[in-house]
Design a protein around this motif. Structure first.
Motif, PDB file in Angstrom:
ATOM      1  N   ARG A   1       8.088  -4.583 -11.021  1.00  0.00           N
ATOM      2  CA  ARG A   1       7.941  -4.713 -12.472  1.00  0.00           C
ATOM      3  C   ARG A   1       6.863  -3.790 -13.018  1.00  0.00           C
ATOM      4  O   ARG A   1       6.998  -3.246 -14.112  1.00  0.00           O
ATOM      5  CB  ARG A   1       7.593  -6.152 -12.846  1.00  0.00           C
ATOM      6  N   ALA A   2       5.793  -3.637 -12.277  1.00  0.00           N
ATOM      7  CA  ALA A   2       4.683  -2.773 -12.719  1.00  0.00           C
ATOM      8  C   ALA A   2       4.935  -1.310 -12.361  1.00  0.00           C
ATOM      9  O   ALA A   2       4.110  -0.451 -12.673  1.00  0.00           O
ATOM     10  CB  ALA A   2       3.381  -3.249 -12.091  1.00  0.00           C
ATOM     11  N   GLU A   3       6.063  -1.045 -11.685  1.00  0.00           N
ATOM     12  CA  GLU A   3       6.425   0.304 -11.253  1.00  0.00           C
ATOM     13  C   GLU A   3       5.332   0.922 -10.379  1.00  0.00           C
ATOM     14  O   GLU A   3       4.976   2.089 -10.513  1.00  0.00           O
ATOM     15  CB  GLU A   3       6.754   1.185 -12.461  1.00  0.00           C
ATOM     16  N   LEU A   4       4.821   0.107  -9.463  1.00  0.00           N
ATOM     17  CA  LEU A   4       3.823   0.563  -8.495  1.00  0.00           C
ATOM     18  C   LEU A   4       4.521   0.858  -7.182  1.00  0.00           C
ATOM     19  O   LEU A   4       4.673   0.000  -6.341  1.00  0.00           O
ATOM     20  CB  LEU A   4       2.756  -0.525  -8.269  1.00  0.00           C
ATOM     21  N   ASP A   5       4.979   2.083  -7.036  1.00  0.00           N
ATOM     22  CA  ASP A   5       5.720   2.381  -5.826  1.00  0.00           C
ATOM     23  C   ASP A   5       5.212   3.601  -5.073  1.00  0.00           C
ATOM     24  O   ASP A   5       5.730   3.933  -4.030  1.00  0.00           O
ATOM     25  CB  ASP A   5       7.209   2.537  -6.129  1.00  0.00           C
ATOM     26  N   ASP A   6       4.218   4.278  -5.591  1.00  0.00           N
ATOM     27  CA  ASP A   6       3.750   5.479  -4.900  1.00  0.00           C
ATOM     28  C   ASP A   6       2.242   5.594  -5.011  1.00  0.00           C
ATOM     29  O   ASP A   6       1.748   6.024  -6.042  1.00  0.00           O
ATOM     30  CB  ASP A   6       4.411   6.712  -5.495  1.00  0.00           C
ATOM     31  N   PRO A   7       1.468   5.256  -4.052  1.00  0.00           N
ATOM     32  CA  PRO A   7       1.872   4.587  -2.801  1.00  0.00           C
ATOM     33  C   PRO A   7       2.052   3.091  -3.027  1.00  0.00           C
ATOM     34  O   PRO A   7       1.601   2.553  -4.023  1.00  0.00           O
ATOM     35  CB  PRO A   7       0.677   4.838  -1.882  1.00  0.00           C
ATOM     36  N   GLN A   8       2.696   2.450  -2.092  1.00  0.00           N
ATOM     37  CA  GLN A   8       2.937   1.010  -2.196  1.00  0.00           C
ATOM     38  C   GLN A   8       1.627   0.255  -1.960  1.00  0.00           C
ATOM     39  O   GLN A   8       1.106   0.258  -0.847  1.00  0.00           O
ATOM     40  CB  GLN A   8       3.960   0.571  -1.143  1.00  0.00           C
ATOM     41  N   PRO A   9       1.065  -0.377  -2.989  1.00  0.00           N
ATOM     42  CA  PRO A   9      -0.141  -1.170  -2.736  1.00  0.00           C
ATOM     43  C   PRO A   9       0.207  -2.418  -1.934  1.00  0.00           C
ATOM     44  O   PRO A   9       1.239  -3.042  -2.150  1.00  0.00           O
ATOM     45  CB  PRO A   9      -0.631  -1.540  -4.136  1.00  0.00           C
ATOM     46  N   ARG A  10      -0.664  -2.734  -0.996  1.00  0.00           N
ATOM     47  CA  ARG A  10      -0.477  -3.934  -0.188  1.00  0.00           C
ATOM     48  C   ARG A  10      -1.136  -5.117  -0.892  1.00  0.00           C
ATOM     49  O   ARG A  10      -2.020  -4.943  -1.718  1.00  0.00           O
ATOM     50  CB  ARG A  10      -1.119  -3.758   1.192  1.00  0.00           C
ATOM     51  N   PHE A  11      -0.730  -6.314  -0.539  1.00  0.00           N
ATOM     52  CA  PHE A  11      -1.318  -7.512  -1.128  1.00  0.00           C
ATOM     53  C   PHE A  11      -2.827  -7.526  -0.886  1.00  0.00           C
ATOM     54  O   PHE A  11      -3.607  -7.862  -1.766  1.00  0.00           O
ATOM     55  CB  PHE A  11      -0.643  -8.751  -0.526  1.00  0.00           C
ATOM     56  N   HIS A  12      -3.247  -7.118   0.304  1.00  0.00           N
ATOM     57  CA  HIS A  12      -4.674  -7.095   0.654  1.00  0.00           C
ATOM     58  C   HIS A  12      -5.458  -6.109  -0.213  1.00  0.00           C
ATOM     59  O   HIS A  12      -6.669  -6.259  -0.381  1.00  0.00           O
ATOM     60  CB  HIS A  12      -4.849  -6.761   2.138  1.00  0.00           C
ATOM     61  N   ASP A  13      -4.785  -5.118  -0.777  1.00  0.00           N
ATOM     62  CA  ASP A  13      -5.466  -4.155  -1.658  1.00  0.00           C
ATOM     63  C   ASP A  13      -6.058  -4.832  -2.892  1.00  0.00           C
ATOM     64  O   ASP A  13      -7.027  -4.328  -3.472  1.00  0.00           O
ATOM     65  CB  ASP A  13      -4.500  -3.041  -2.083  1.00  0.00           C
ATOM     66  N   LEU A  14      -5.498  -5.970  -3.287  1.00  0.00           N
ATOM     67  CA  LEU A  14      -6.075  -6.722  -4.404  1.00  0.00           C
ATOM     68  C   LEU A  14      -7.490  -7.175  -4.059  1.00  0.00           C
ATOM     69  O   LEU A  14      -8.409  -7.087  -4.874  1.00  0.00           O
ATOM     70  CB  LEU A  14      -5.213  -7.941  -4.742  1.00  0.00           C
ATOM     71  N   ARG A  15      -7.673  -7.653  -2.845  1.00  0.00           N
ATOM     72  CA  ARG A  15      -9.002  -8.092  -2.395  1.00  0.00           C
ATOM     73  C   ARG A  15      -9.966  -6.908  -2.361  1.00  0.00           C
ATOM     74  O   ARG A  15     -11.114  -7.012  -2.772  1.00  0.00           O
ATOM     75  CB  ARG A  15      -8.875  -8.731  -1.021  1.00  0.00           C
ATOM     76  N   HIS A  16      -9.481  -5.793  -1.866  1.00  0.00           N
ATOM     77  CA  HIS A  16     -10.296  -4.579  -1.804  1.00  0.00           C
ATOM     78  C   HIS A  16     -10.731  -4.162  -3.209  1.00  0.00           C
ATOM     79  O   HIS A  16     -11.885  -3.797  -3.432  1.00  0.00           O
ATOM     80  CB  HIS A  16      -9.502  -3.466  -1.124  1.00  0.00           C
ATOM     81  N   ALA A  17      -9.818  -4.228  -4.167  1.00  0.00           N
ATOM     82  CA  ALA A  17     -10.143  -3.848  -5.546  1.00  0.00           C
ATOM     83  C   ALA A  17     -11.208  -4.780  -6.136  1.00  0.00           C
ATOM     84  O   ALA A  17     -12.127  -4.320  -6.822  1.00  0.00           O
ATOM     85  CB  ALA A  17      -8.876  -3.879  -6.407  1.00  0.00           C
ATOM     86  N   VAL A  18     -11.098  -6.073  -5.856  1.00  0.00           N
ATOM     87  CA  VAL A  18     -12.093  -7.022  -6.362  1.00  0.00           C
ATOM     88  C   VAL A  18     -13.458  -6.742  -5.733  1.00  0.00           C
ATOM     89  O   VAL A  18     -14.485  -6.700  -6.430  1.00  0.00           O
ATOM     90  CB  VAL A  18     -11.658  -8.477  -6.101  1.00  0.00           C
ATOM     91  N   CYS A  19     -13.489  -6.513  -4.434  1.00  0.00           N
ATOM     92  CA  CYS A  19     -14.769  -6.217  -3.765  1.00  0.00           C
ATOM     93  C   CYS A  19     -15.396  -4.950  -4.334  1.00  0.00           C
ATOM     94  O   CYS A  19     -16.607  -4.913  -4.594  1.00  0.00           O
ATOM     95  CB  CYS A  19     -14.567  -6.056  -2.261  1.00  0.00           C
ATOM     96  N   SER A  20     -14.599  -3.927  -4.529  1.00  0.00           N
ATOM     97  CA  SER A  20     -15.111  -2.674  -5.083  1.00  0.00           C
ATOM     98  C   SER A  20     -15.662  -2.893  -6.488  1.00  0.00           C
ATOM     99  O   SER A  20     -16.750  -2.404  -6.825  1.00  0.00           O
ATOM    100  CB  SER A  20     -14.010  -1.607  -5.136  1.00  0.00           C
TER     101      SER A  20
END
Length: 131
Positions: free
Chosen positions: A59-78
């Motif tokens: 839905r968000a058209e996030l396909d390049d590169p494919q973000p992983r679910f764990h990337d959400l945690r990484h984004a919050v930590c950053s």
């Protein structure tokens, strides 16, 4: 005082307490009311989180590169680290048990201004290059 949620099943097998703001609790309640679930545990997590994550990415058209679910945690930590939160505080928020050493190692990229400021601080301590 902010509400808290207790997590019984965690990766390391130890229960955790997660502090939630009032806005998060309000959104969780709206989510529950809008869902067709009658299961208390379904308030946030769908039955198949990976399929739900895949639908959200599409839905968000996030396909390049494919973000992983764990990337959400990484984004919050950053983001927390970049906002000035200390590494041991970020570690406590996300459940790292190493007192912030992993946060220091992995999220230093979120502090470029502070890292660059260290050189200026050392320059101040040492005086002018001509001296």
């Amino acid at each position: 005082k902010d509400p808290v949620a207790g997590l019984v099943a965690t990766k390391n097998g130890e229960p955790r307490t997660v502090h939630l703001g009032a806005a998060v609790v309000a959104r969780m309640r709206r989510w529950r009311l809008a869902s067709d679930s009658s299961q208390e545990g379904d308030i946030v997590f769908p039955r198949d989180p990976w399929a739900a994550w895949s639908r959200l990415r599409e839905r968000a058209e996030l396909d390049d590169p494919q973000p992983r679910f764990h990337d959400l945690r990484h984004a919050v930590c950053s983001a927390l680290r970049a906002s000035g939160m200390e590494s041991h505080e970020v570690a406590a928020v996300v459940g790292h048990k190493d007192g912030g050493r992993l946060v220091d190692r992995v999220y230093a990229h979120a502090l470029p201004d502070r890292i660059a400021g260290a050189a200026k601080l050392m320059e101040t301590w040492m005086g002018s290059p001509e001296g």
